[in-house]
Design an enzyme around this catalytic site. Structure first.
Site, short mmCIF file in Angstrom:
data_model
loop_
_atom_site.label_atom_id
_atom_site.label_comp_id
_atom_site.label_asym_id
_atom_site.label_seq_id
_atom_site.Cartn_x
_atom_site.Cartn_y
_atom_site.Cartn_z
N ASP A 177 6.50 -3.53 7.08
CA ASP A 177 6.72 -3.94 8.48
C ASP A 177 7.63 -2.99 9.25
OD1 ASP A 177 5.17 -6.22 7.99
OD2 ASP A 177 6.91 -7.37 7.36
N ALA A 180 -2.00 -15.49 20.31
CA ALA A 180 -1.51 -14.21 20.85
C ALA A 180 -2.02 -13.05 20.01
CB ALA A 180 0.02 -14.22 20.90
N HIS A 199 1.69 -8.41 12.39
CA HIS A 199 2.70 -9.25 11.77
C HIS A 199 3.03 -10.40 12.72
CE1 HIS A 199 6.00 -10.19 9.06
NE2 HIS A 199 6.71 -10.45 10.13
N LEU A 224 0.84 -1.19 0.00
CA LEU A 224 0.00 0.00 0.00
C LEU A 224 0.88 1.24 0.00
CD1 LEU A 224 -2.72 -0.81 2.70
CD2 LEU A 224 -3.11 -0.51 0.25
#
Ligand code: GRF
Length: 195
Positions: free
Chosen positions: A149, A177, A108, A94
């Site tokens: 990231d 998690a 992530h 993006l």
């Protein structure tokens, strides 16, 4: 009033389902207004339909460049009054329009900056963690900027790598998690409590 959000997906949409369920149960103050997918026929679209969430399949044939794709995706969000975009298993680059800076979050499946960046997605991440012999992995929720990231980290959760783990077992533990961390990060962000 609930915060209008959009969830961007490319696959099974487990976080989309999680957000929609939490919203329905009154446990997270969001209104999932839109699901944007860059893939046709993915399970995420079925999940969106089940929750009555509008969805948009955008450029599955990859005819658009990243900038044009992004412009269209964010225009659809603006048109629906969305104030926060959540990337949840979204596998396309993006380009964040200036007005959306700081308003796009990603999850992530590793402890960034380890095992992040181009090419690190899905099971490849967990395989790399196992190959390296790490004792711990986890997940990271971060603000999205124009580098994979890379943006500021909002929240991380650590999980142990157990002896004898394979990709499947580790991925499952990390996802458990994630299912806690992503909504919690959204809560912190919306309440202005993110550090
Ligand atoms: C999660 O592992 C998340 O960390 C990553 O994509 C996965 C969720 O997508 N970004 P999906 O439900 O498997 O499609």
């Amino acid at each position: 009033m609930s915060h209008p959000v959009a969830v961007f997906v490319s696959g099974t949409g487990r976080h989309l389902e999680n957000f929609a369920s939490l919203a329905q149960a009154g446990e997270l103050d969001v209104d999932v207004r839109l699901c944007v997918s860059n893939k046709e026929g993915v399970l995420a679209l079925e999940r969106a339909a089940r929750f009555g969430i509008d969805s948009l399949v955008l450029d599955p044939g990859r005819d658009l460049g990243d900038e044009a794709f992004s412009r269209e995706a964010f225009a659809a969000c603006t048109a629906r009054g969305v104030e926060l975009v959540l990337l949840a298993g979204f596998l396309r680059k993006l380009v964040i329009p200036q007005v959306w800076e700081g308003k796009v979050l990603n999850i992530h499946p590793s402890l960034l900056p380890a095992f992040g960046g181009k090419g690190y997605w899905g099971d490849r991440v967990h395989q790399a963690v196992l190959d390296r012999g790490c004792w711990f992995s986890g997940c990271t929720v971060h603000v999205v900027d124009n580098v994979y990231d890379n943006g500021p980290i909002l929240l991380q959760q650590v999980v142990p790598v157990e002896p004898g783990d394979d990709v499947h077992r580790l991925a499952e533990r990390v996802f458990e998690a994630e299912a806690q961390a992503f909504p919690e990060a959204v809560r912190l962000h919306l309440e202005g409590r993110a550090r």
